[in-house]
Write a protein that holds these residues in place. Structure first.
Motif, mmCIF file in Angstrom:
data_model
loop_
_atom_site.group_PDB
_atom_site.id
_atom_site.type_symbol
_atom_site.label_atom_id
_atom_site.label_comp_id
_atom_site.label_asym_id
_atom_site.label_seq_id
_atom_site.Cartn_x
_atom_site.Cartn_y
_atom_site.Cartn_z
ATOM 1 N N TRP A 53 5.238 -4.541 16.216
ATOM 2 C CA TRP A 53 5.273 -3.213 15.604
ATOM 3 C C TRP A 53 6.636 -2.936 14.979
ATOM 4 O O TRP A 53 6.730 -2.287 13.937
ATOM 5 C CB TRP A 53 4.955 -2.143 16.641
ATOM 6 C CG TRP A 53 3.532 -2.137 17.093
ATOM 7 C CD1 TRP A 53 2.562 -3.046 16.773
ATOM 8 C CD2 TRP A 53 2.918 -1.177 17.936
ATOM 9 N NE1 TRP A 53 1.377 -2.717 17.380
ATOM 10 C CE2 TRP A 53 1.564 -1.570 18.107
ATOM 11 C CE3 TRP A 53 3.366 -0.040 18.595
ATOM 12 C CZ2 TRP A 53 0.666 -0.854 18.883
ATOM 13 C CZ3 TRP A 53 2.471 0.682 19.372
ATOM 14 C CH2 TRP A 53 1.132 0.280 19.517
ATOM 15 N N HIS A 66 6.838 -4.681 11.758
ATOM 16 C CA HIS A 66 5.986 -4.000 10.776
ATOM 17 C C HIS A 66 6.661 -2.733 10.259
ATOM 18 O O HIS A 66 6.607 -2.435 9.053
ATOM 19 C CB HIS A 66 4.639 -3.655 11.417
ATOM 20 C CG HIS A 66 3.706 -2.938 10.498
ATOM 21 N ND1 HIS A 66 3.082 -3.561 9.428
ATOM 22 C CD2 HIS A 66 3.291 -1.639 10.460
ATOM 23 C CE1 HIS A 66 2.324 -2.680 8.784
ATOM 24 N NE2 HIS A 66 2.438 -1.516 9.389
ATOM 25 N N LEU A 67 7.325 -2.002 11.151
ATOM 26 C CA LEU A 67 8.009 -0.777 10.747
ATOM 27 C C LEU A 67 9.163 -1.083 9.804
ATOM 28 O O LEU A 67 9.378 -0.380 8.804
ATOM 29 C CB LEU A 67 8.508 -0.034 11.989
ATOM 30 C CG LEU A 67 9.154 1.334 11.754
ATOM 31 C CD1 LEU A 67 8.184 2.279 11.061
ATOM 32 C CD2 LEU A 67 9.621 1.931 13.083
ATOM 33 N N ALA A 118 9.420 -3.721 7.822
ATOM 34 C CA ALA A 118 8.844 -4.158 6.550
ATOM 35 C C ALA A 118 8.370 -2.970 5.719
ATOM 36 O O ALA A 118 8.578 -2.910 4.504
ATOM 37 C CB ALA A 118 7.692 -5.129 6.806
ATOM 38 N N ARG A 119 7.741 -1.997 6.374
ATOM 39 C CA ARG A 119 7.254 -0.823 5.649
ATOM 40 C C ARG A 119 8.428 0.009 5.105
ATOM 41 O O ARG A 119 8.381 0.503 3.973
ATOM 42 C CB ARG A 119 6.384 0.030 6.561
ATOM 43 C CG ARG A 119 5.811 1.281 5.887
ATOM 44 C CD ARG A 119 4.869 1.999 6.834
ATOM 45 N NE ARG A 119 3.672 1.222 7.062
ATOM 46 C CZ ARG A 119 2.588 1.274 6.279
ATOM 47 N NH1 ARG A 119 2.575 2.050 5.204
ATOM 48 N NH2 ARG A 119 1.534 0.552 6.549
ATOM 49 N N ALA A 120 9.471 0.160 5.914
ATOM 50 C CA ALA A 120 10.633 0.925 5.462
ATOM 51 C C ALA A 120 11.295 0.256 4.262
ATOM 52 O O ALA A 120 11.731 0.924 3.317
ATOM 53 C CB ALA A 120 11.629 1.076 6.610
ATOM 54 N N ARG A 177 9.807 -1.649 2.058
ATOM 55 C CA ARG A 177 8.940 -1.464 0.888
ATOM 56 C C ARG A 177 9.128 -0.072 0.293
ATOM 57 O O ARG A 177 9.181 0.094 -0.930
ATOM 58 C CB ARG A 177 7.479 -1.685 1.273
ATOM 59 C CG ARG A 177 7.080 -3.146 1.397
ATOM 60 C CD ARG A 177 5.578 -3.302 1.328
ATOM 61 N NE ARG A 177 4.899 -2.583 2.396
ATOM 62 C CZ ARG A 177 4.613 -3.095 3.585
ATOM 63 N NH1 ARG A 177 4.975 -4.358 3.849
ATOM 64 N NH2 ARG A 177 4.001 -2.389 4.501
ATOM 65 N N LEU A 178 9.224 0.935 1.157
ATOM 66 C CA LEU A 178 9.436 2.289 0.652
ATOM 67 C C LEU A 178 10.779 2.421 -0.055
ATOM 68 O O LEU A 178 10.910 3.175 -1.017
ATOM 69 C CB LEU A 178 9.345 3.296 1.809
ATOM 70 C CG LEU A 178 7.954 3.476 2.430
ATOM 71 C CD1 LEU A 178 8.030 4.399 3.639
ATOM 72 C CD2 LEU A 178 6.975 4.028 1.402
ATOM 73 N N ARG A 234 12.130 0.051 -1.642
ATOM 74 C CA ARG A 234 12.114 -0.933 -2.739
ATOM 75 C C ARG A 234 13.197 -1.984 -2.549
ATOM 76 O O ARG A 234 13.930 -2.337 -3.465
ATOM 77 C CB ARG A 234 12.273 -0.232 -4.090
ATOM 78 C CG ARG A 234 11.119 0.714 -4.409
ATOM 79 C CD ARG A 234 11.289 1.349 -5.771
ATOM 80 N NE ARG A 234 10.160 2.250 -6.062
ATOM 81 C CZ ARG A 234 10.037 2.948 -7.183
ATOM 82 N NH1 ARG A 234 10.972 2.856 -8.128
ATOM 83 N NH2 ARG A 234 8.995 3.734 -7.369
ATOM 84 N N PRO A 272 11.965 -7.991 1.399
ATOM 85 C CA PRO A 272 11.670 -8.122 2.833
ATOM 86 C C PRO A 272 12.683 -9.016 3.534
ATOM 87 O O PRO A 272 13.385 -9.811 2.897
ATOM 88 C CB PRO A 272 10.271 -8.745 2.838
ATOM 89 C CG PRO A 272 10.174 -9.474 1.538
ATOM 90 C CD PRO A 272 10.963 -8.652 0.560
#
Length: 355
Positions: free
Chosen positions: A207, A210-211, A213-215, A217-218, A220, A223
Motif C-alpha cells: 500500500w 502504491h501511495l 506511485a499515485r502521489a 503521478r499526481l 507529474r 515513478p
C-alpha cells in the motif's frame, strides 16, 4: 608578381574523431584548461555557494529560535532540575533524529545497494537541515547529489526520499492519535479506523508503494523503484520509534513548565508527531514555522494552561534547532572519522560513479 598566399595556422591536436576539444590550440600556443577541470571548478563553486546559503539559513534559524525562546529557557533552566531536563530534551530529539536516519537508510539500502551508516548519516543530515531554506526541493537535490558522490544511483535516492516521506507522514499521523483521549475524551474511539488502517499498512506494505506511485503521478513526476516488503516494514518500525523518542523532548519541557508527568506523556509524544507532520505539509514555510506551533498548542492546553503551553512550544522550537545542528555536526564528524585514508582507496574499491 602575385601576392604571396598567407600561410594557414597550424592545426591543433586531433583525435581519431576529429579535433581534440580539450586542446584547441596549435603548437606554441598556451593550452586552455581541460573541460573536465572546468566542470570540476564549476562544481566546487556551486557547492561552496550552496554551503554558504545553507549555513546562512541555519544561522537565521538559530537566531530566530534564540530570540523567541531564549528568555523562557533561561528562566526554566534556573528551576530545580531545569538544566537536567533541558539537556535531556536536546539528547532525546537528537536520538530521535538518528532513528529517523536509520528508517530512511533502510529504504535507500534496499536490495543490492550499499550505503555505510556514516555516509548515510552525512547525506541524511545535510539534506535535513536544508529545510531551513524555503522550498523542499533543496533537500531532494542534496540527497541526489550526495548519493551520486557515494555511488548510489539517483533513482535509488529518489525512491528512498519518496518512500521515507510517505512513511514519516503516515507514522507521524498515527502517533498523533495518542492525543485523542486527552483532546476528545470519550469520543476517542471514533479514530479507531485510523489505527486499523495504520496496522494494515504494516501488514500490507505494498500500500505504501502504491501511495507513493499515485502521489508521483499526481505531481507529474517519474515513478521510483518500489521498496521491498521487508524494508518498508523495518522503516515503519524505526519511524515509529523515532516519533516516540523525539516526543520525549517535548514531554521533558512541558513537565519543566508545570504539566503533570503522567497525563502529559502521550499528549507530548503524539502532539509533537502530529505538529511536525503539519509543519512538513506546509512546505512553503521554512521548517514549517508557525504551522507546527499552532497545531501543537491545541493538545497541550488539555494538560496545562495556555500561557505555560505557549512557553513550552516556543522552547521546543529552540531545542529542536539546537539538537538538529548538534546531530548534523556529529554525523559529519562520524563520516570524516570513518572515511578511509586516501592511500587505502583503489580503483577496485571505489564505486564507478565516484571515480
Amino acid at each position: 608578381m602575385s601576392d604571396p598566399v598567407p600561410a594557414r595556422p597550424a592545426p591543433g591536436p586531433t583525435t581519431d574523431d576529429g579535433p581534440d576539444p580539450e586542446r584547441p590550440y596549435g603548437p606554441g600556443q598556451p593550452p586552455g584548461p581541460p573541460a573536465g577541470a572546468r566542470r570540476s571548478t564549476r562544481s566546487r563553486v556551486l557547492r561552496a555557494a550552496a554551503a554558504v546559503v545553507l549555513l546562512g539559513a541555519t544561522a537565521l534559524a538559530v537566531g530566530g529560535a534564540l530570540d523567541g525562546a531564549g528568555t523562557e529557557l533561561a528562566a526554566a533552566a534556573r528551576r530545580p532540575g531545569g538544566a537536567v531536563l533541558l539537556a535531556a530534551a536536546v539528547l532525546a530529539n537528537a536520538a530521535g533524529l538518528m532513528l529517523s536516519m536509520l528508517s530512511w537508510r533502510v529504504l535507500v539500502a534496499d536490495g543490492e545497494t550499499r550505503l555505510p551508516a556514516p555516509v548515510a548519516a552525512r547525506i541524511f543530515f545535510i539534506g535535513f537541515i536544508s529545510k531551513f531554506v524555503p522550498g523542499r526541493i533543496w533537500g531532494v537535490l542534496a540527497h541526489v547529489q550526495l548519493g551520486r558522490d557515494a555511488g548510489v544511483a539517483p533513482e535509488r535516492m529518489l525512491a528512498g526520499f519518496g518512500l521515507g516521506l510517505v512513511i514519516g507522514i503516515a507514522t507521524g499521523a498515527g502517533a498523533g492519535l495518542l492525543t485523542a483521549p486527552a483532546v476528545l475524551g470519550g469520543h476517542a474511539w471514533a479514530l479507531a479506523p485510523l489505527v486499523l488502517l495504520a496496522v494494515a499498512a504494516y501488514v500490507r506494505p505494498g500500500w505504501v508503494n502504491h501511495l507513493v506511485a499515485r502521489a508521483l503521478r499526481l505531481a507529474r513526476r517519474p515513478p521510483v523503484a518500489p521498496g521491498s516488503a521487508r524494508a518498508v516494514r523495518r522503516s515503519i518500525l524505526l519511524a515509529l520509534a523515532s516519533w516516540a523518542v523525539s516526543g520525549l523532548h517535548l514531554w521533558a519541557l512541558v513537565v519543566l513548565f508545570g504539566a503533570p508527568a503522567g497525563p502529559a506523556l502521550p499528549v507530548a509524544v503524539g502532539g509533537f508527531a502530529l505538529a511536525t507532520v503539519a509543519g512538513s505539509l506546509a512546505f512553503v514555510l521554512p521548517d514549517g514555522i508557525g504551522a507546527r506551533e499552532l497545531v501543537l498548542l491545541a493538545p497541550l492546553t488539555a494538560v496545562m494552561p495556555l500561557t505555560a503551553a505557549t512557553a513550552a512550544v516556543i522552547a521546543s522550537r529552540l531545542v529542536c534547532v539546537l539538537s538538529e545542528i548538534a546531530a548534523t555536526g556529529a554525523a559529519l564528524l562520524w563520516a570524516k572519522l570513518a572515511a578511509p585514508a586516501p592511500g587505502a582507496l583503489s580503483r577496485t574499491t571505489v564505486p564507478e560513479g565516484v571515480r
